[in-house]
Design an enzyme around this catalytic site. Sequence first.
Site, short mmCIF file in Angstrom:
data_model
loop_
_atom_site.label_atom_id
_atom_site.label_comp_id
_atom_site.label_asym_id
_atom_site.label_seq_id
_atom_site.Cartn_x
_atom_site.Cartn_y
_atom_site.Cartn_z
N ASN A 85 28.44 8.18 37.94
CA ASN A 85 27.45 7.11 38.06
C ASN A 85 26.74 7.02 36.71
OD1 ASN A 85 27.96 6.53 40.79
ND2 ASN A 85 26.74 8.27 41.42
N THR A 93 21.01 8.88 39.33
CA THR A 93 19.68 9.38 39.70
C THR A 93 19.24 10.58 38.86
OG1 THR A 93 20.60 10.81 41.43
CG2 THR A 93 19.89 8.60 42.09
N HIS A 98 26.87 13.79 34.24
CA HIS A 98 27.56 14.67 35.19
C HIS A 98 28.71 13.93 35.84
CE1 HIS A 98 24.25 12.61 37.25
NE2 HIS A 98 25.00 12.63 38.33
N HIS A 100 31.10 13.85 39.20
CA HIS A 100 31.23 14.29 40.59
C HIS A 100 32.70 14.53 40.91
CE1 HIS A 100 27.16 12.83 42.04
NE2 HIS A 100 27.29 12.07 40.96
P1 5GP Z 1 23.87 10.74 40.55
O1 5GP Z 1 23.32 9.92 41.67
O2 5GP Z 1 22.90 10.81 39.38
O3 5GP Z 1 25.26 10.36 40.14
O4 5GP Z 1 24.04 12.19 41.13
C1 5GP Z 1 23.08 13.17 41.08
C2 5GP Z 1 23.54 14.25 42.02
O5 5GP Z 1 22.82 15.42 41.73
C3 5GP Z 1 23.28 13.92 43.49
O6 5GP Z 1 24.52 13.96 44.20
C4 5GP Z 1 22.30 15.00 43.94
O7 5GP Z 1 22.52 15.44 45.25
C5 5GP Z 1 22.53 16.10 42.92
N1 5GP Z 1 21.36 16.92 42.64
C6 5GP Z 1 20.12 16.48 42.33
N2 5GP Z 1 19.29 17.52 42.11
C7 5GP Z 1 20.05 18.64 42.27
C8 5GP Z 1 19.76 20.04 42.17
O8 5GP Z 1 18.64 20.46 41.88
N3 5GP Z 1 20.79 20.91 42.38
C9 5GP Z 1 22.05 20.48 42.68
N4 5GP Z 1 22.99 21.41 42.89
N5 5GP Z 1 22.36 19.16 42.80
C10 5GP Z 1 21.37 18.26 42.59
#
Ligand code: 5GP
Length: 117
Positions: A85, A93, A98, A100
Amino acid sequence: MDNCIFCMIAEGKVPSRKVYEDDDILAFDDIAPQAPIHTLVIPKKHYSNMSDDVGLVALGTIFGAVPKIAELKGVAQGGYRVIVNNGIDANQTVGHLHVHILGGRKMAQGMVTFDGE
Ligand code: 5GP
Ligand code: ZN
């Protein structure tokens, strides 16, 4: 980078369920898994996303590790989905690049989803 949760995880200041680590990257399980296997791969160096002058070498290091991490998580055979993302419209977010890795079950076809419309 101060106040970046993934920098803090990379530095070991915030705990995570580590899957793989080397000098450049860390892989750990997502805290709110969207599939039976949901692992994140991050560079230890802070980049806000793929548009942050990451460079070919770092991108190669991050993405090049994905098959090995999928193997470690047991999804290499069955298959897995790789998602980044990137930025506001993609609903990123956490502002630290990162990747996934999602797997462990059959997923819906397609990958582009829109809210509304
Ligand atoms: P995004 O929406 O930015 O692509 O994904 C962020 C991801 O980071 C989300 O799937 C969320 O669950 C994960 N995430 C956010 N904070 C933490 C954390 O403190 N530890 C871990 N292991 N995952 C996190
Ligand atoms: Zn960071």
